[in-house]
Write an enzyme that holds these catalytic residues in place. Sequence first.
Site, PDB file in Angstrom:
ATOM      1  N   TYR A 142      29.326 -33.555   2.293  1.00 34.88           N
ATOM      2  CA  TYR A 142      30.237 -34.603   2.433  1.00 34.88           C
ATOM      3  C   TYR A 142      30.603 -34.976   4.167  1.00 34.88           C
ATOM      4  O   TYR A 142      30.530 -34.144   4.886  1.00 34.88           O
ATOM      5  CB  TYR A 142      31.597 -33.930   2.068  1.00 34.88           C
ATOM      6  N   ASP A 237      27.133 -32.390  11.503  1.00 31.72           N
ATOM      7  CA  ASP A 237      28.298 -32.811  11.286  1.00 31.72           C
ATOM      8  C   ASP A 237      29.172 -31.436  11.306  1.00 31.72           C
ATOM      9  O   ASP A 237      29.217 -30.705  10.414  1.00 31.72           O
ATOM     10  CB  ASP A 237      28.492 -33.319   9.656  1.00 31.72           C
ATOM     11  N   LYS A 265      39.167 -33.337  12.669  1.00 34.89           N
ATOM     12  CA  LYS A 265      40.640 -32.866  12.902  1.00 34.89           C
ATOM     13  C   LYS A 265      40.841 -31.678  14.000  1.00 34.89           C
ATOM     14  O   LYS A 265      41.703 -31.796  14.523  1.00 34.89           O
ATOM     15  CB  LYS A 265      41.195 -32.609  11.443  1.00 34.89           C
TER      16      LYS A 265
HETATM   17  N1  HOZ Z   1      36.988 -31.869   2.115  1.00 31.19           N
HETATM   18  C1  HOZ Z   1      37.777 -32.608   2.857  1.00 31.19           C
HETATM   19  C2  HOZ Z   1      37.612 -32.564   4.441  1.00 31.19           C
HETATM   20  N2  HOZ Z   1      36.272 -32.250   4.590  1.00 31.19           N
HETATM   21  C3  HOZ Z   1      39.121 -32.378   2.298  1.00 31.19           C
HETATM   22  C4  HOZ Z   1      40.194 -33.581   3.139  1.00 31.19           C
HETATM   23  C5  HOZ Z   1      40.324 -34.841   2.523  1.00 31.19           C
HETATM   24  O1  HOZ Z   1      39.452 -35.442   1.928  1.00 31.19           O
HETATM   25  O2  HOZ Z   1      41.701 -35.085   2.357  1.00 31.19           O
END
Ligand code: HOZ
Length: 427
Positions: A142, A237, A265
């Site tokens: 993702y 990434d 983040k």
């Molecule tokens: N898996 C997502 C972050 N890598 C979770 C955070 C989100 O989409 O709110």
Amino acid sequence: MSRSEELFKRACEVIPGGVNSPVRAFGSVGENPRFIASADGGYMTDADGKRYLDLVGSWGPMILGHNHPEIREAVIRACEKGLSYGAATEAEVEIAELICSTVRNIGMVRMVNSGTEAVMSAIRTARGFTGRDKIVKFMGCYHGHSDALLVQAGSGVMTAGVPDSAGVPAGCTKDTLSAVYNDLSSVETLFEQFPQEIAAVIVEPVAANMGVVPPKKGFLEGLRRLCTKYGALLIFDEVITGFRLGYEGAQGYFGVDADLVTYGKIIGAGMPVGAYGGRKEIMSMVAPAGPVYQAGTLSGNPVAMQAGLTQLRILKEHPEIYIELNAKADRFYTGLDAAASKSPQGYHVNHIASLGCLYFTKDPVVDYASAKTSDTKAFAQWFRYIFEKGYYIAPSQFEAMFLSAAHTEEELGKMAEAAGAYFGALA
Ligand code: HOZ
């Protein structure tokens, strides 16, 4: 009705699905979201006053725990000087210097506001630099929710069972090629098919949005080799692995060089920050230095920069944080593995450094197809049990657990014990 239920009812009237990001919805585990009132150290407290040991950590950035006193102070001091200028500041220079001087292969870095934005911009830069259009991504990885990357993606779309998204025009994904994680031959086939057309291969060096899937030995090295051979860029990434596996992220942990790296983040200690960086000759393509346009009023926001800078400085000055955290995590995941082994059902604990995940399947999980063999109903049942005991883990099979420096050995040991009781009772 609990306060969280009451808030969720109100939220559903005015926010799609009642939440601002789908992974918080708890839908796949048959629960309603808990609304969080505060967080401190290793804990979060919900609107009803229930306290949880938090193993999500805002999906990664709270590596030092919540509400760290030095970071909080830095943010308060920055707030006193105004919240946003839309103009250059000294803190932006400091954080860029810190990253460029300590992380390999980063000669220049551009701050943005999220991982999604970082990846979108890195892809554009790679295309601008190579003059090619196609990109290779891996099924189950993702990279945020930009159009071109919502192809067989992990995280919330995988949880929802719809790995692509409505509303993405076919034209936006026609240059996105999918390969199989941990399978170099699938990448080689694409390069043989399009030797001059692939701008970049983008990979989560540890896949952490289909649960946690570490790279097999030689996989990342093989990607490096193929990218070099065919003149494509390798993009790591590192939204999840950056400053988490160690200070130099996956590049340092595995000793594999990327051409471009994206961060999310953790760069802002939990504030809305992302970044992308790489060698100077590549990053010089970005406007206003070069022709690849990318911009943002809030990029390098002065309050967020102080939060990020403080966290990165603490991590740099205290390398023992990673040594202790990773050793503590090893012991925890080993304990969880022993607990789950009491289960009559198949299970697998995948873990690397402070990231980990418990799958409910007999098969080892090495890619998207094997991750999908996990019994998500069994996960939901486990989730409800451990959540009720006061452990806040991600409400989805296809996310990671994130341990932090604030978690104590004793607290984690108690969680492993609770897991032992649960799986023992199933046996
Ligand atoms: N898996 C997502 C972050 N890598 C979770 C955070 C989100 O989409 O709110």
